[in-house]
Scaffold this motif. Structure first.
Motif, PDB file in Angstrom:
ATOM      1  N   VAL A  77       8.670  18.167 -11.679  1.00  0.00           N
ATOM      2  CA  VAL A  77       8.122  16.815 -11.661  1.00  0.00           C
ATOM      3  C   VAL A  77       7.180  16.728 -10.471  1.00  0.00           C
ATOM      4  CG1 VAL A  77       8.655  14.360 -11.374  1.00  0.00           C
ATOM      5  CG2 VAL A  77      10.189  15.815 -12.693  1.00  0.00           C
ATOM      6  N   ARG A  78       5.999  16.194 -10.714  1.00  0.00           N
ATOM      7  CA  ARG A  78       5.033  16.005  -9.633  1.00  0.00           C
ATOM      8  C   ARG A  78       5.260  14.635  -9.008  1.00  0.00           C
ATOM      9  NH1 ARG A  78      -0.904  14.300 -10.126  1.00  0.00           N
ATOM     10  NH2 ARG A  78      -1.769  14.813  -8.088  1.00  0.00           N
ATOM     11  N   LEU A  79       5.430  14.609  -7.690  1.00  0.00           N
ATOM     12  CA  LEU A  79       5.547  13.359  -6.941  1.00  0.00           C
ATOM     13  C   LEU A  79       4.241  13.111  -6.210  1.00  0.00           C
ATOM     14  CD1 LEU A  79       9.043  13.817  -5.258  1.00  0.00           C
ATOM     15  CD2 LEU A  79       8.509  12.642  -7.398  1.00  0.00           C
ATOM     16  N   VAL A  80       3.746  11.905  -6.301  1.00  0.00           N
ATOM     17  CA  VAL A  80       2.557  11.493  -5.564  1.00  0.00           C
ATOM     18  C   VAL A  80       2.960  10.270  -4.757  1.00  0.00           C
ATOM     19  CG1 VAL A  80       0.170  10.712  -5.709  1.00  0.00           C
ATOM     20  CG2 VAL A  80       1.048  12.350  -7.393  1.00  0.00           C
ATOM     21  N   VAL A  81       2.839  10.377  -3.443  1.00  0.00           N
ATOM     22  CA  VAL A  81       3.265   9.292  -2.552  1.00  0.00           C
ATOM     23  C   VAL A  81       2.058   8.785  -1.789  1.00  0.00           C
ATOM     24  CG1 VAL A  81       4.799   8.624  -0.674  1.00  0.00           C
ATOM     25  CG2 VAL A  81       5.545  10.353  -2.334  1.00  0.00           C
ATOM     26  N   GLN A  82       1.775   7.536  -1.994  1.00  0.00           N
ATOM     27  CA  GLN A  82       0.721   6.820  -1.268  1.00  0.00           C
ATOM     28  C   GLN A  82       1.449   5.963  -0.246  1.00  0.00           C
ATOM     29  OE1 GLN A  82      -1.383   4.158  -3.913  1.00  0.00           O
ATOM     30  NE2 GLN A  82      -1.597   2.649  -2.308  1.00  0.00           N
ATOM     31  N   VAL A  83       1.135   6.128   1.032  1.00  0.00           N
ATOM     32  CA  VAL A  83       1.846   5.370   2.057  1.00  0.00           C
ATOM     33  C   VAL A  83       0.897   4.875   3.132  1.00  0.00           C
ATOM     34  CG1 VAL A  83       2.427   7.440   3.393  1.00  0.00           C
ATOM     35  CG2 VAL A  83       3.847   5.401   3.630  1.00  0.00           C
ATOM     36  N   GLU A  84       1.105   3.623   3.535  1.00  0.00           N
ATOM     37  CA  GLU A  84       0.457   3.078   4.715  1.00  0.00           C
ATOM     38  C   GLU A  84       1.522   2.335   5.501  1.00  0.00           C
ATOM     39  OE1 GLU A  84      -3.265   1.040   4.447  1.00  0.00           O
ATOM     40  OE2 GLU A  84      -4.054   2.444   2.960  1.00  0.00           O
ATOM     41  N   HIS A 142       0.820  -1.212   0.000  1.00  0.00           N
ATOM     42  CA  HIS A 142       0.000   0.000   0.000  1.00  0.00           C
ATOM     43  C   HIS A 142       0.855   1.264   0.000  1.00  0.00           C
ATOM     44  CE1 HIS A 142      -3.041  -2.913   1.467  1.00  0.00           C
ATOM     45  NE2 HIS A 142      -3.843  -2.161   0.731  1.00  0.00           N
ATOM     46  N   THR A 143       2.111   1.133  -0.408  1.00  0.00           N
ATOM     47  CA  THR A 143       3.017   2.280  -0.432  1.00  0.00           C
ATOM     48  C   THR A 143       3.685   2.360  -1.800  1.00  0.00           C
ATOM     49  OG1 THR A 143       3.436   2.077   1.942  1.00  0.00           O
ATOM     50  CG2 THR A 143       5.048   3.320   0.651  1.00  0.00           C
ATOM     51  N   PHE A 144       3.519   3.516  -2.448  1.00  0.00           N
ATOM     52  CA  PHE A 144       4.112   3.724  -3.773  1.00  0.00           C
ATOM     53  C   PHE A 144       4.526   5.176  -3.921  1.00  0.00           C
ATOM     54  CE2 PHE A 144       1.196   0.191  -4.291  1.00  0.00           C
ATOM     55  CZ  PHE A 144       2.013  -0.750  -4.891  1.00  0.00           C
ATOM     56  N   ALA A 145       5.605   5.400  -4.632  1.00  0.00           N
ATOM     57  CA  ALA A 145       5.986   6.748  -5.046  1.00  0.00           C
ATOM     58  C   ALA A 145       5.847   6.785  -6.554  1.00  0.00           C
ATOM     59  CB  ALA A 145       7.410   7.067  -4.633  1.00  0.00           C
ATOM     60  N   THR A 146       5.032   7.707  -7.024  1.00  0.00           N
ATOM     61  CA  THR A 146       4.762   7.852  -8.444  1.00  0.00           C
ATOM     62  C   THR A 146       5.251   9.227  -8.892  1.00  0.00           C
ATOM     63  OG1 THR A 146       2.785   6.509  -8.161  1.00  0.00           O
ATOM     64  CG2 THR A 146       2.920   7.790 -10.165  1.00  0.00           C
ATOM     65  N   PHE A 147       5.795   9.307 -10.102  1.00  0.00           N
ATOM     66  CA  PHE A 147       6.195  10.607 -10.640  1.00  0.00           C
ATOM     67  C   PHE A 147       5.417  10.881 -11.909  1.00  0.00           C
ATOM     68  CE2 PHE A 147       9.082   7.636 -12.672  1.00  0.00           C
ATOM     69  CZ  PHE A 147       9.061   8.041 -13.998  1.00  0.00           C
ATOM     70  N   GLU A 148       5.236  12.169 -12.186  1.00  0.00           N
ATOM     71  CA  GLU A 148       4.553  12.603 -13.404  1.00  0.00           C
ATOM     72  C   GLU A 148       5.324  13.776 -13.993  1.00  0.00           C
ATOM     73  OE1 GLU A 148       0.624  13.693 -12.185  1.00  0.00           O
ATOM     74  OE2 GLU A 148       0.029  11.626 -11.792  1.00  0.00           O
ATOM     75  N   ILE A 149       5.594  13.707 -15.301  1.00  0.00           N
ATOM     76  CA  ILE A 149       6.274  14.792 -15.995  1.00  0.00           C
ATOM     77  C   ILE A 149       5.659  14.950 -17.385  1.00  0.00           C
ATOM     78  CG2 ILE A 149       8.133  13.268 -16.772  1.00  0.00           C
ATOM     79  CD1 ILE A 149      10.013  15.750 -16.576  1.00  0.00           C
ATOM     80  N   SER A 150       5.444  16.181 -17.773  1.00  0.00           N
ATOM     81  CA  SER A 150       4.849  16.468 -19.078  1.00  0.00           C
ATOM     82  C   SER A 150       5.766  15.989 -20.201  1.00  0.00           C
ATOM     83  CB  SER A 150       4.605  17.973 -19.206  1.00  0.00           C
ATOM     84  OG  SER A 150       4.099  18.274 -20.482  1.00  0.00           O
TER      85      SER A 150
END
Length: 191
Positions: free
Chosen positions: A180-187, A32-40
């Motif tokens: 760069v947008r970082l989206v971190v989902q963590v449990e 349930h833990t991920f680091a995702t990046f987004e870049i145009s």
């Protein structure tokens, strides 16, 4: 006698109030833990990827409104859904996995609104360079997990970083953005 019992009770109450709750230890739940990046990508679409292997720990003290985070991500586990793109991201052009196999986020500063964590200030190390990063919480909660029979705390966090501050300069001359947008989902599971 009655006065001394009252005094003793008052002292005991004050002493109990002075004792602060100890922080609890939590282990990162890798499912349930991920680091995702987004870049145009030239303003036409958005390239996304995530790191599938990670490990770490959290210390959390709700009463004291404090916490610590230490999470390490295996850069070789990058997953964009396209093997050729993953290989290029791992190369010396971008993440240089051979020299810098991990990225790390460490924090000892949590921000709260009531009992809810609203942000975490920390340091991100990437390509051997460390920069300050604030992850803002979009949601945060603790709950009793019915399957694990333990408390789990977690949330969704986000930050936008300037990748060139870490030496990630690939494609800037061609028009790829620095941000760069970082989206971190963590449990994390209470130990």
């Amino acid at each position: 006698m009655r006065k001394s019992l009252f005094t003793l009770a008052a002292v005991a109450t004050l002493a109990a109030g002075a004792v602060q709750a100890a922080p609890a230890d939590y282990a990162i739940d890798p499912t349930h833990t991920f680091a995702t990046f987004e870049i145009s990508h030239f303003g036409a679409s958005v390239n996304r990827g995530r790191f599938d292997k990670k490990e770490g720990s959290v210390q959390f003290d709700r009463a004291g409104k404090t916490g610590k985070v230490d999470i390490t991500f295996d850069i070789a586990s990058i997953n964009t859904g396209t093997a050729a793109f993953d290989k290029h991201l791992q190369s010396a052009d971008i993440f240089d996995v051979a020299k810098h196999p991990t990225a790390k986020f460490v924090s000892d500063k949590f921000h709260f609104d009531g009992d809810k964590v609203t942000a975490v200030d920390g340091k991100l190390t990437l390509l051997g360079k460390t920069q300050p990063v604030t992850l803002k919480a979009h949601q945060f909660a603790c709950y009793n997990n019915p399957m694990l029979k333990r408390e789990v705390c977690g949330g969704d966090f986000e930050a936008t970083i300037d990748r060139t501050a870490f030496g990630l300069n690939y494609g800037v001359d061609w028009g790829f953005p620095k941000n760069v947008r970082l989206v971190v989902q963590v449990e994390a599971v209470k130990q």
